[in-house]
Design a protein around this motif. Structure first.
Motif, PDB file in Angstrom:
ATOM      1  N   VAL A  23       0.852  -1.187   0.000  1.00  0.00           N
ATOM      2  CA  VAL A  23       0.000   0.000   0.000  1.00  0.00           C
ATOM      3  C   VAL A  23       0.889   1.238   0.000  1.00  0.00           C
ATOM      4  N   GLU A  24       0.672   2.093  -0.959  1.00  0.00           N
ATOM      5  CA  GLU A  24       1.395   3.353  -1.033  1.00  0.00           C
ATOM      6  C   GLU A  24       0.393   4.502  -0.987  1.00  0.00           C
ATOM      7  N   ALA A  25       0.760   5.563  -0.274  1.00  0.00           N
ATOM      8  CA  ALA A  25      -0.116   6.730  -0.215  1.00  0.00           C
ATOM      9  C   ALA A  25      -0.228   7.365  -1.602  1.00  0.00           C
ATOM     10  N   ARG A 268       6.634   6.481   8.829  1.00  0.00           N
ATOM     11  CA  ARG A 268       6.780   5.187   9.497  1.00  0.00           C
ATOM     12  C   ARG A 268       6.658   5.287  11.015  1.00  0.00           C
ATOM     13  N   GLN A 274       0.274   5.496  10.961  1.00  0.00           N
ATOM     14  CA  GLN A 274       0.248   4.038  11.003  1.00  0.00           C
ATOM     15  C   GLN A 274      -1.176   3.516  11.228  1.00  0.00           C
ATOM     16  N   TYR A 277      -2.842   3.667   7.888  1.00  0.00           N
ATOM     17  CA  TYR A 277      -2.271   2.627   7.027  1.00  0.00           C
ATOM     18  C   TYR A 277      -2.902   1.269   7.334  1.00  0.00           C
ATOM     19  N   ASN A 278      -3.034   0.932   8.605  1.00  0.00           N
ATOM     20  CA  ASN A 278      -3.608  -0.360   8.979  1.00  0.00           C
ATOM     21  C   ASN A 278      -5.095  -0.443   8.652  1.00  0.00           C
ATOM     22  N   LEU A 351      -7.791   4.399   1.583  1.00  0.00           N
ATOM     23  CA  LEU A 351      -6.523   4.733   0.940  1.00  0.00           C
ATOM     24  C   LEU A 351      -6.379   6.243   0.788  1.00  0.00           C
ATOM     25  N   TYR A 354      -5.792   7.770   4.106  1.00  0.00           N
ATOM     26  CA  TYR A 354      -4.401   7.540   4.490  1.00  0.00           C
ATOM     27  C   TYR A 354      -3.494   8.581   3.836  1.00  0.00           C
TER      28      TYR A 354
END
Length: 456
Positions: A23-25, A268, A274, A277-278, A351, A354
């Motif tokens: 997964v990329e922003a 990160r 995070q 992201y999850n 997404l 995020y």
């Protein structure tokens, strides 16, 4: 013969569930931050202020704050949901016992009727539907945990901000008391001059107005001190009417700007990023589960039963059954396809959220860097103005004593100097607020005592 076929089908299809893609922003590659320092931010970032009382307050709040405790219970809820989802990957075993006595009727002998049974069922996760549901629950647990860490970070920043606002209010109160003393001394002086006919009555009234305005400022600062004490009490999980027994100290000297690092490092380590992201990963596993629901399900069942009209002979007669059940969705009116579309839309929604969270994280760092630079320039200008106001005030007093200037000029200069002193204090406190925002934007998560309650 069908059991080996089922086993082969299990081996063939178990790994056919949709895979979890990276997964990329959905944002452009970020450049380096516009400013950086050399000091590394410690995990407990507030320790850079070297204020032992602040350290105690934050440590106490992390253990006693009620909002943080409620957020942790959400983590415990998510952990229980994960255990529940994982249980579907194991066979479901049930036992049942039924017994009864029938009284004799004219055409029925009656007697005891006892049944004891044990049954088991197991759904072969051919397409990874159950595994995907478990993975989704696990990612939501991770997101809930990062939400807790975000709340802890927010709480630590709020404690620090409130603490330094409290210290500033105390300094403002001290300054107001000194200014009141100065204005009262000047009032006595001009009353003497008035009796000698060298000053007008209007000048006494103007000085009295300044004195009353300073008294009003004192009331404002006393109110702020009490309100900030109440705010600290609530953040610490204590009733505001209880005495905190605070022993304050002066405002700290700020260290140099910390090392900002690379933007991707920020992504990160920040818990709120995070968490987002999850949630994307959880939505992806929900979509995988919805896709797998379109395919047939295979369930194996087994059971044994003991039955007798006499409890003493219950274990003499028994029977067992083995079976398999295949359910294949055929016509659902587009319901399953609609569910896949829904989960895909939710995944895309997560997404984009995020990506927005990442952008906001970058903006918060840049905002704090710019604000600190501008605030330092503003403080420098205020201090220059204060220095000039002090010189002007001294010069006008000398001229007034020698009869070369009106008292109104002295009064205006005195009022301006006192206001500038208050402005400088407020500006320095705002600089500390900005630095706290920078630490909060750059710092990662830190451990609290509750982490030991998490299951592996």
């Amino acid at each position: 013969m069908w059991i080996p076929l089922i086993f082969c089908a299990f081996l063939l299809f178990t790994n056919c569930s949709p895979k979890l893609d990276p997964v990329e922003a959905p944002i452009d590659n970020p450049e380096a931050f516009t400013q950086t320092g050399t000091q590394v931010i410690p995990e407990k970032w507030w320790t850079v202020f070297e204020d032992e009382k602040l350290n105690i307050l934050i440590d106490s709040a992390l253990n006693q704050n009620l909002n943080l405790a409620a957020t942790w219970e959400q983590v415990m809820e998510a952990q229980a949901i994960r255990r529940s989802e994982a249980s579907f990957l194991w066979p479901q075993v049930e036992a049942n016992l039924q017994t009864g006595i029938s009284r004799p009727q004219p055409d029925f002998a009656g007697g005891e009727n006892t049944q004891l049974g044990l049954s088991a069922s197991y759904e072969l996760d051919l397409w990874g539907r159950l595994k995907s549901s478990k993975q989704a629950a696990n990612f939501r647990l991770e997101a809930s945990f990062f939400d807790y860490q975000t709340t802890a970070m927010t709480l630590s920043a709020e404690i620090a901000t409130t603490w330094f606002q409290y210290l500033t209010a105390l300094e403002q109160l001290k300054l107001a008391n000194k200014q009141i003393e100065t204005n009262e001394d000047i009032m006595k002086l001009i009353r003497v001059r008035f009796s000698g006919g060298t000053i007008r009555g209007a000048d006494i009234l103007r000085q009295q107005q300044l004195l009353e305005a300073t008294q009003n400022q004192k009331i404002v600062y006393k109110t702020n001190v009490k309100l900030l004490e109440n705010q600290l009490s609530v953040l610490l999980g204590k009733p505001p009417q209880n005495n905190l027994e605070i022993q304050p100290k002066g405002l700290p000297e700020l260290p140099q700007i910390p090392e900002t690092g690379l933007p991707l490092d920020l992504v990160r380590r920040r818990p709120d990023v995070q968490q987002a992201y999850n949630l994307v990963l959880a939505a992806d596993r929900d979509m995988a589960s919805a896709i797998a629901s379109k395919y047939p399900r295979l369930t194996l069942t087994a059971g044994t039963q003991l039955r007798s009209n006499d409890f003493n002979n219950l274990f003499e007669e028994w029977a067992y059954t083995l079976g398999a059940n295949i359910v294949a969705p055929l016509i659902y009116g587009g319901r399953l396809k609609a569910e896949v579309d829904r989960t895909e839309a939710v995944k895309n929604q997560m997404l984009y959220q995020y990506g927005q969270t990442v952008l906001i994280a970058f903006r918060e760092v840049e905002d704090a860097l710019i604000q600190e630079q501008m605030q330092r320039e503003q403080i420098a200008i205020l201090e220059k103005r204060l220095n000039l106001a002090q010189k002007t005030n001294r010069q006008l007093r000398i001229e007034f004593v020698n009869g070369l200037s009106e008292y109104l000029d002295v009064l205006l200069a005195l009022d301006q100097e006192q206001q500038l002193r208050r402005d400088v204090l407020s500006a320095k406190q705002e600089l500390i607020n900005i630095r706290i925002s920078l630490y909060r934007a750059l710092a990662g998560a830190f451990e609290t005592e509750r982490e030991n309650e998490l299951e592996e």
